[in-house]
Design a protein around this motif. Sequence first.
Motif, short mmCIF file in Angstrom:
data_model
loop_
_atom_site.label_atom_id
_atom_site.label_comp_id
_atom_site.label_asym_id
_atom_site.label_seq_id
_atom_site.Cartn_x
_atom_site.Cartn_y
_atom_site.Cartn_z
N ALA A 1 1.13 -0.66 -4.86
CA ALA A 1 2.20 -1.10 -5.76
C ALA A 1 2.12 -2.62 -5.81
O ALA A 1 2.35 -3.28 -4.79
CB ALA A 1 3.56 -0.64 -5.25
N ALA B 1 4.14 4.16 -14.69
CA ALA B 1 3.51 4.38 -13.39
C ALA B 1 3.95 3.33 -12.37
O ALA B 1 4.16 3.65 -11.20
CB ALA B 1 1.99 4.36 -13.55
N LEU B 2 4.11 2.09 -12.81
CA LEU B 2 4.60 1.05 -11.91
C LEU B 2 6.02 1.35 -11.45
O LEU B 2 6.36 1.19 -10.27
CB LEU B 2 4.54 -0.31 -12.61
CG LEU B 2 3.15 -0.89 -12.85
CD1 LEU B 2 3.21 -2.07 -13.80
CD2 LEU B 2 2.50 -1.32 -11.53
N GLY C 1 -4.28 2.39 -4.81
CA GLY C 1 -3.02 2.86 -4.25
C GLY C 1 -2.13 1.75 -3.76
O GLY C 1 -1.53 1.85 -2.70
N ALA D 1 6.09 3.91 -8.86
CA ALA D 1 5.61 3.41 -7.57
C ALA D 1 6.64 2.51 -6.89
O ALA D 1 6.36 1.98 -5.80
CB ALA D 1 4.31 2.66 -7.75
N PRO E 1 -3.41 5.14 -15.62
CA PRO E 1 -2.64 6.15 -14.90
C PRO E 1 -2.56 7.48 -15.64
O PRO E 1 -2.22 8.50 -15.05
CB PRO E 1 -1.25 5.50 -14.78
CG PRO E 1 -1.18 4.48 -15.85
CD PRO E 1 -2.59 3.98 -16.02
N CYS F 1 8.24 -0.27 -8.39
CA CYS F 1 8.33 -1.63 -8.91
C CYS F 1 9.48 -1.72 -9.93
O CYS F 1 9.77 -0.77 -10.65
CB CYS F 1 7.03 -2.03 -9.61
SG CYS F 1 5.54 -1.90 -8.59
N LEU G 1 -3.11 -0.11 -8.76
CA LEU G 1 -2.26 1.06 -8.60
C LEU G 1 -3.06 2.35 -8.53
O LEU G 1 -2.88 3.16 -7.61
CB LEU G 1 -1.26 1.11 -9.76
CG LEU G 1 -0.19 2.19 -9.71
CD1 LEU G 1 0.72 1.98 -8.51
CD2 LEU G 1 0.62 2.18 -11.00
N PHE H 1 -1.41 7.57 -0.37
CA PHE H 1 -2.72 7.37 -0.97
C PHE H 1 -3.80 7.52 0.08
O PHE H 1 -3.74 6.94 1.17
CB PHE H 1 -2.78 5.98 -1.61
CG PHE H 1 -3.98 5.77 -2.49
CD1 PHE H 1 -3.94 6.16 -3.82
CD2 PHE H 1 -5.14 5.19 -2.01
CE1 PHE H 1 -5.03 5.97 -4.66
CE2 PHE H 1 -6.23 4.99 -2.83
CZ PHE H 1 -6.18 5.38 -4.15
N ARG I 1 0.83 -1.19 0.00
CA ARG I 1 0.00 0.00 0.00
C ARG I 1 0.88 1.25 0.00
O ARG I 1 1.79 1.37 0.82
CB ARG I 1 -0.93 0.01 1.21
CG ARG I 1 -2.08 -0.99 1.12
CD ARG I 1 -3.07 -0.75 2.26
NE ARG I 1 -4.26 -1.57 2.15
CZ ARG I 1 -4.44 -2.73 2.77
NH1 ARG I 1 -3.48 -3.21 3.55
NH2 ARG I 1 -5.56 -3.42 2.62
N LEU I 2 0.61 2.15 -0.93
CA LEU I 2 1.40 3.38 -1.02
C LEU I 2 0.99 4.33 0.10
O LEU I 2 -0.21 4.60 0.29
CB LEU I 2 1.18 4.03 -2.38
CG LEU I 2 1.59 3.17 -3.58
CD1 LEU I 2 1.23 3.86 -4.89
CD2 LEU I 2 3.08 2.86 -3.53
#
Length: 442
Positions: free
Chosen positions: A295, A319-320, A293, A323, A204, A325, A289, A9, A5-6
């Motif tokens: 990753a 976008a990954l 929210g 985040a 995204p 990844c 994502l 977010f 979890r980001l």
Amino acid sequence: MAGQRLPEFGRGKAVSLRCEGEPLRAYSGESVAVALYAAGEGVMSRSLKYHRPRSFFCLEGHCGACLMRIGGVPNLRACMEPCADDLTVEGQNAYPSPDMDVLGAVDWLFPEGMNHHTLMTGSRLLNNVVSKVVRQLSGLGTLPESVDPAARERAACEEIDVDVLVIGAGPAGLAAAEAAAEAGARTLLCDEQDRPGGSLLADPRHGQREADRRAATAARAGAATRLRTTAIGYYPEDDGVLLLAGPERLARARARRIVYATGGYAQNLVFANNDRPGVMAARAVGRLLVRYGIAPAERVCVVVGRRADPDAAAALAAALAAAGCEVTTVDERRETVVRARGRVWVSGLEVADQSGRVRRVPCNLVAVAAPPAPASEAPRQHGCAVELRPAAGGFAVVADGDGRTSAAGVLACGDVCGATTPERAAADGARAGRAAAAEALA
């Protein structure tokens, strides 16, 4: 395997589920499947016959790979059930659990597939015993022990009468509902998800902000919205009723014009072991994502199909990476995915170049980008003509420039007609909404 979890977010209220008797942290606004995945519980079910491990592929309620017993009710789609305090979640069709299912030995005993005739014997008694065992192995849980006494009262159908009924609240449906309502038509917008936006919630480049803006604009124009509501059948013999299934009861809807903006279904690509948990639709990865929210994994391989939108796949990969990844991209216009590796959860891919040389791509999640298949069942049942369009992912509804189909009083727009981008879907929807309103009010 667990998603992360980001921290920045915004989330809903913290709630606690009970998964197989153990407490599990979740948040309101998340589905059960998302909460399980974020907690590292990725394997959610087992296949009916061979007890192969299963996890969600689409995260939209269409793949049927996350059926669980939730709140005592079997065979519910975990990706469609909202989290709530003290909600009980259990696996089914597995012993002792989906993660460690001893019945998975069926797959090992019949590696080339099971022909049930080979299990027959010369004894009627033994045949009856074997039949009972096989039915038990491929069961889907047991019915609830009790029934809500108010269920019968809620089962009574509601009657709905509107000028324009729009099915699907993605970019096409939102634009259609806004246009129809602005033209003065009494407009109802329905969607099976719990939030409007459709594919925008996985993109995204657009994201929730654009989905929320379009939904708010449609509401200001006067369109009413019903979420978690599915159009399940059209009945011409009953004065043209479209039956809607909501979370609590059915509704019989009559509309002067119907606009189908049902979108499309996420599709997989063909390679060995493509049913391994951890092989997901790119739209599912995007939803994790963008909407939730999360990753989704430490190492992600984005597989871009030959007919996929390369710009959308590149945006997801970027976008990954942003985040946190580690992202690898495999483009099937230059390479071919041969097989997924991993016994229970995917651990990598085998990829062949044009000369046939195979390399291994380590990853613990595969995001498959392929064009969605038009969700044309409801329009077809309503009498709309379709045609095969491989570039659009399957059988698309045939419609003119204003969305009119071959069925009287029925219009269609967006992905179900072969639209390839959110912008094009929204433009199609606006034209269809205006045409529907003009005809309904004439």
